[in-house]
Design an enzyme around this catalytic site. Structure first.
Site, PDB file in Angstrom:
ATOM      1  N   LEU A 172       0.795  -1.226   0.000  1.00  0.00           N
ATOM      2  CA  LEU A 172       0.000   0.000   0.000  1.00  0.00           C
ATOM      3  C   LEU A 172       0.829   1.278   0.000  1.00  0.00           C
ATOM      4  CD1 LEU A 172      -2.862  -1.159   2.389  1.00  0.00           C
ATOM      5  CD2 LEU A 172      -2.810  -1.168  -0.109  1.00  0.00           C
ATOM      6  N   CYS A 173       2.134   1.152  -0.198  1.00  0.00           N
ATOM      7  CA  CYS A 173       2.992   2.337  -0.322  1.00  0.00           C
ATOM      8  C   CYS A 173       2.812   2.961  -1.699  1.00  0.00           C
ATOM      9  CB  CYS A 173       4.463   1.961  -0.139  1.00  0.00           C
ATOM     10  SG  CYS A 173       4.962   1.731   1.555  1.00  0.00           S
ATOM     11  N   HIS A 174       2.822   4.283  -1.728  1.00  0.00           N
ATOM     12  CA  HIS A 174       2.743   4.998  -3.000  1.00  0.00           C
ATOM     13  C   HIS A 174       4.099   4.963  -3.700  1.00  0.00           C
ATOM     14  CE1 HIS A 174      -0.625   6.773  -0.768  1.00  0.00           C
ATOM     15  NE2 HIS A 174      -1.160   7.001  -1.954  1.00  0.00           N
ATOM     16  N   MET A 178       8.729   4.949   5.157  1.00  0.00           N
ATOM     17  CA  MET A 178       8.860   3.554   4.732  1.00  0.00           C
ATOM     18  C   MET A 178      10.079   3.365   3.834  1.00  0.00           C
ATOM     19  SD  MET A 178       6.602   2.240   6.519  1.00  0.00           S
ATOM     20  CE  MET A 178       7.028   0.601   5.993  1.00  0.00           C
ATOM     21  N   GLU A 179      10.378   4.349   3.015  1.00  0.00           N
ATOM     22  CA  GLU A 179      11.548   4.263   2.148  1.00  0.00           C
ATOM     23  C   GLU A 179      12.834   4.272   2.975  1.00  0.00           C
ATOM     24  OE1 GLU A 179       8.125   5.073  -0.249  1.00  0.00           O
ATOM     25  OE2 GLU A 179       8.789   5.983   1.614  1.00  0.00           O
ATOM     26  N   ASP A 221      23.849 -11.139   4.205  1.00  0.00           N
ATOM     27  CA  ASP A 221      24.035 -12.065   3.092  1.00  0.00           C
ATOM     28  C   ASP A 221      25.508 -12.206   2.716  1.00  0.00           C
ATOM     29  OD1 ASP A 221      23.169 -13.750   0.882  1.00  0.00           O
ATOM     30  OD2 ASP A 221      23.683 -12.051  -0.409  1.00  0.00           O
TER      31      ASP A 221
END
Length: 167
Positions: free
Chosen positions: A82-84, A120-121, A135
Site C-alpha cells: 500500500l505504499c505509493h 517507509m523508504e 548475506d
C-alpha cells in the site's frame, strides 16, 4: 515538534469496511519531506575485523550494501503493497562502525517534494542494507543479529517535524 499520545490510533490503510485501502493523497499539499532511519547488525569479532579491514573475499561489503539500500528505497512501493510509488530526490545510506560492540550502525536519509512521507523508504533502505551485509557475511558468521530498526526523524507534511525519543 509533533508528539503522539496514547489515544486510540487511526489506521489510515483501512477503509470504513475494515478492508486494506491505499490512502488517497490527491488533495494533500506538495511539501518537502524527509525521513531518517537507523538499524544495527551485530556480528562476531572476527567477522567485524574481516569487513572493516577490507579483507572479505567478496570485496567491499559496505559499497554493495549502500547500493542495495538506495535501490531498495527506490523500490519500496514494489515491496510494501500500500505504499505509493515516490519520486525520491535523495537517498543516502551511511555506516558507522562500532568496534566495541562488533556491530555496524546503518543510517538512511530519504527526501522528496511530494504528497506523502518517506518513512517507509528510509526504513526499507536500512533493512535491505542490513540484510545485504548479512548475506555477504553469513558464511563467516551465520549468528549475526539485525536489530534496532526504527525511524529517527520525519519532517514535512501536515504533522511537521517528529523525532524519536531515541534519536
Amino acid at each position: 515538534m509533533t508528539t503522539y499520545t496514547d489515544d486510540a490510533p487511526e489506521l489510515s490503510h483501512l477503509n470504513q469496511q475494515g478492508e486494506a485501502n491505499m490512502v488517497d493523497v490527491t488533495e494533500k499539499a506538495m511539501t518537502s519531506r524527509t525521513a531518517t532511519a537507523q538499524g544495527f547488525i551485530k556480528m562476531n569479532r572476527a567477522t567485524f575485523e574481516l569487513i572493516t579491514t577490507g579483507k572479505h573475499k567478496k570485496g567491499d561489503v559496505f559499497a554493495v550494501a549502500r547500493i542495495a539500500g538506495i535501490q531498495a528505497a527506490k523500490k519500496c512501493s514494489d515491496l510494501i503493497p500500500l505504499c505509493h510509488p515516490l519520486m525520491l530526490s535523495k537517498v543516502q545510506v551511511d555506516f558507522t562502525l562500532d568496534s566495541e560492540n562488533s556491530q555496524v550502525q546503518v543510517n538512511s536519509l530519504c527526501r522528496l517534494t511530494g504528497q506523502t512521507g518517506v518513512e517507509m523508504e528510509a526504513l526499507t533502505a536500512v533493512s535491505i542494507a542490513c540484510l545485504t551485509l548479512f548475506d555477504m557475511c553469513k558464511a563467516a558468521d551465520p549468528a549475526m543479529i539485525i536489530h534496532g530498526i526504527e525511524v529517527l526523524t520525519k519532517e514535512g507534511g501536515k504533522s511537521g517535524h517528529w523525532q524519536s525519543p531515541s534519536a
